[in-house]
Design a protein around this motif. Structure first.
Motif, PDB file in Angstrom:
ATOM      1  N   GLU A  13       5.476   1.128  -1.070  1.00  8.31           N
ATOM      2  CA  GLU A  13       4.114   1.013  -2.380  1.00  8.31           C
ATOM      3  C   GLU A  13       3.568  -0.609  -2.410  1.00  8.31           C
ATOM      4  O   GLU A  13       2.943  -0.533  -2.212  1.00  8.31           O
ATOM      5  N   PHE A  14       4.588  -1.816  -2.104  1.00  9.34           N
ATOM      6  CA  PHE A  14       3.958  -2.828  -2.751  1.00  9.34           C
ATOM      7  C   PHE A  14       3.232  -3.239  -1.215  1.00  9.34           C
ATOM      8  O   PHE A  14       1.966  -3.812  -1.675  1.00  9.34           O
ATOM      9  N   ILE A  15       3.348  -2.345  -0.775  1.00  8.12           N
ATOM     10  CA  ILE A  15       2.899  -2.843   0.974  1.00  8.12           C
ATOM     11  C   ILE A  15       1.254  -2.257   0.968  1.00  8.12           C
ATOM     12  O   ILE A  15       0.102  -2.654   1.266  1.00  8.12           O
ATOM     13  N   SER A  16       1.523  -0.977   0.200  1.00  4.26           N
ATOM     14  CA  SER A  16       0.287   0.098   0.847  1.00  4.26           C
ATOM     15  C   SER A  16      -0.638  -0.516  -0.165  1.00  4.26           C
ATOM     16  O   SER A  16      -1.587   0.081  -0.322  1.00  4.26           O
ATOM     17  N   SER A  17      -0.668  -0.944  -1.291  1.00  4.94           N
ATOM     18  CA  SER A  17      -1.122  -1.514  -2.731  1.00  4.94           C
ATOM     19  C   SER A  17      -1.584  -2.894  -2.475  1.00  4.94           C
ATOM     20  O   SER A  17      -3.292  -3.639  -2.767  1.00  4.94           O
ATOM     21  N   ASN A  18      -1.003  -3.774  -1.960  1.00 11.99           N
ATOM     22  CA  ASN A  18      -1.704  -5.008  -1.253  1.00 11.99           C
ATOM     23  C   ASN A  18      -2.113  -5.281   0.041  1.00 11.99           C
ATOM     24  O   ASN A  18      -2.784  -6.182   0.662  1.00 11.99           O
ATOM     25  N   LEU A  19      -2.191  -4.078   0.861  1.00 14.78           N
ATOM     26  CA  LEU A  19      -2.430  -4.634   3.279  1.00 14.78           C
ATOM     27  C   LEU A  19      -4.674  -3.867   2.707  1.00 14.78           C
ATOM     28  O   LEU A  19      -4.603  -3.030   1.705  1.00 14.78           O
ATOM     29  N   ASP A  20      -4.491  -4.947   3.402  1.00 21.31           N
ATOM     30  CA  ASP A  20      -5.962  -5.365   3.473  1.00 21.31           C
ATOM     31  C   ASP A  20      -6.247  -4.766   5.345  1.00 21.31           C
ATOM     32  O   ASP A  20      -5.471  -4.888   5.549  1.00 21.31           O
ATOM     33  N   HIS A  21      -7.041  -3.304   4.903  1.00 20.48           N
ATOM     34  CA  HIS A  21      -7.563  -2.421   5.797  1.00 20.48           C
ATOM     35  C   HIS A  21      -8.142  -3.248   7.127  1.00 20.48           C
ATOM     36  O   HIS A  21      -8.558  -2.366   7.670  1.00 20.48           O
ATOM     37  N   ARG A  22      -9.089  -3.615   6.307  1.00 16.07           N
ATOM     38  CA  ARG A  22     -10.332  -4.101   7.312  1.00 16.07           C
ATOM     39  C   ARG A  22      -9.500  -5.160   7.906  1.00 16.07           C
ATOM     40  O   ARG A  22      -8.986  -6.071   8.777  1.00 16.07           O
TER      41      ARG A  22
END
Length: 132
Positions: A13-22
């Protein structure tokens, strides 16, 4: 995979909400469009080869070096805020204890968009210039 729960929820959840996919290459393409620059002009300004630009624009897994990332920021004519954001996408930042990084920031703030001009600043300081 373990779903360890901390105060902030699970790791995923942490990674999903903080990961920048650009991607670096996608954002470079966006800047080329916004600045109305051609890839050829970027190569000329940044002192880098067209094949290198093609590599990071087309290959999702290519990770540019800090040197290349800085050269692209210069070649695009980004200001310091924009350059910090683009560098961050490549996993880098400007170091406040690096004369070289500070010289590049100075150049960006002065509106310099050619690697040869930045190299003059670096040579004045006795710092390693960019390859041209």
């Amino acid at each position: 995979m373990s779903q360890h729960k901390g105060e902030s929820g699970s790791l995923s959840e942490f990674i999903s909400s903080n990961l920048d996919h650009r991607r670096f290459g996608t954002v470079v393409n966006e800047w080329l469009y916004k600045k109305n620059l051609t890839t050829t002009k970027l190569c000329e300004n940044a002192g880098i080869d067209r094949k290198l630009i093609s590599k990071f624009v087309s290959d999702n897994h290519y990770h540019p070096s800090k040197e290349t990332s800085l050269a692209v920021c210069i070649g695009l004519g980004l200001n310091s805020r924009e350059a910090k954001e683009l560098l961050k996408l490549a996993g880098y930042s400007f170091s406040e204890n690096s004369r070289r990084d500070l010289a590049v920031l100075y150049a960006l703030n002065a509106g310099v968009c050619r690697i040869s001009e930045v190299n003059r600043y670096l040579e004045e300081l006795g710092e390693k210039p960019f390859k041209e």
